[in-house]
Design a protein around this motif. Structure first.
Motif, PDB file in Angstrom:
ATOM      1  N   UNK A  31       0.811  -1.228   0.000  1.00  0.00           N
ATOM      2  CA  UNK A  31       0.000   0.000   0.000  1.00  0.00           C
ATOM      3  C   UNK A  31       0.846   1.280   0.000  1.00  0.00           C
ATOM      4  N   UNK A  32       1.970   1.273   0.689  1.00  0.00           N
ATOM      5  CA  UNK A  32       2.843   2.443   0.691  1.00  0.00           C
ATOM      6  C   UNK A  32       3.400   2.695  -0.707  1.00  0.00           C
ATOM      7  N   UNK A  39       0.746   9.053  -6.133  1.00  0.00           N
ATOM      8  CA  UNK A  39       1.110  10.436  -5.841  1.00  0.00           C
ATOM      9  C   UNK A  39       2.059  11.003  -6.899  1.00  0.00           C
ATOM     10  N   UNK A  40       2.885  10.150  -7.481  1.00  0.00           N
ATOM     11  CA  UNK A  40       3.842  10.590  -8.501  1.00  0.00           C
ATOM     12  C   UNK A  40       3.206  10.700  -9.892  1.00  0.00           C
ATOM     13  N   UNK A  41       1.893  10.550  -9.967  1.00  0.00           N
ATOM     14  CA  UNK A  41       1.191  10.778 -11.225  1.00  0.00           C
ATOM     15  C   UNK A  41       0.852   9.536 -12.022  1.00  0.00           C
ATOM     16  N   UNK A  79      11.793   7.567 -16.052  1.00  0.00           N
ATOM     17  CA  UNK A  79      12.387   8.909 -15.981  1.00  0.00           C
ATOM     18  C   UNK A  79      12.047   9.613 -14.671  1.00  0.00           C
ATOM     19  N   UNK A  80      10.788   9.529 -14.261  1.00  0.00           N
ATOM     20  CA  UNK A  80      10.341  10.271 -13.089  1.00  0.00           C
ATOM     21  C   UNK A  80      10.871   9.683 -11.779  1.00  0.00           C
TER      22      UNK A  80
END
Length: 185
Positions: A31-32, A39-41, A79-80
């Protein structure tokens, strides 16, 4: 013949969607990790997530597999998230993201790899199993096609050094992975 194989390789590489995340903190949970990805899109952009655990200690093994629904999302994740280190708690780990092996590319390959695995046994905690998603929502994993045995006590365990009698100071390195017991002296 060489031109054909180069073209085929380029076509295969164009369609890759499964990445491997390395250096995930060992106390991260599925879950984390899912919250981090969302959250990072990447919410709704992946349909498979698996964070393997050591069944003896409960600790994560430090890597995860994520299948994105489109190749460009997989490239964007690489990349992100490569170099990511803003974990929910203090950790010196720096995330590395790369392609998963060619035999583990795509949702179907990941489902086939795990659907008959001991990790899918009813005795295994739900958060320790691979997760399938549709539009970001968890869905049932396809049923097994064979009898699924409970995990062996060493399933998913980290390598450990053992010193058998007469081995001296060097000991013996034993690796356990997916139920395989490999010994190297």
């Amino acid at each position: 013949a060489g031109v054909v194989s180069v073209c085929l390789l380029a076509e295969i590489e164009e369609k890759r969607t499964t990445v491997m995340l390395r250096n995930v903190p060992n106390n991260y949970t599925r879950p984390m990790l899912q919250n981090l990805l969302d959250y990072q899109g990447f919410a709704g952009r992946y349909n498979f997530l698996y964070l393997p655990r050591d069944f003896r200690t409960g600790a994560g093994l430090g890597f995860a597999f994520v299948n994105l629904i489109r190749p460009e999302y997989a490239e964007a994740m690489m990349k992100r998230l490569t170099g990511y280190k803003r974990w929910e708690f203090p950790s010196s780990k720096v995330l590395a993201v790369g392609w998963s092996g060619s035999n583990q590319q795509g949702l179907e390959a990941n489902v086939e790899r795990y659907r008959n695995s001991s990790v899918m046994h009813e005795s295994v905690c739900e958060d320790w199993k691979p997760l399938m998603l549709v539009n970001g929502a968890p869905v049932s994993f396809p049923p097994s096609t064979k009898k699924v045995w409970p995990p062996h006590e060493n399933f998913g365990c980290r390598a450990e050094v053992m010193s058998p009698p007469g081995a001296g100071a060097h000991g013996q390195m034993k690796f356990w992975s997916r139920g395989l017991n490999l010994e190297f002296s």
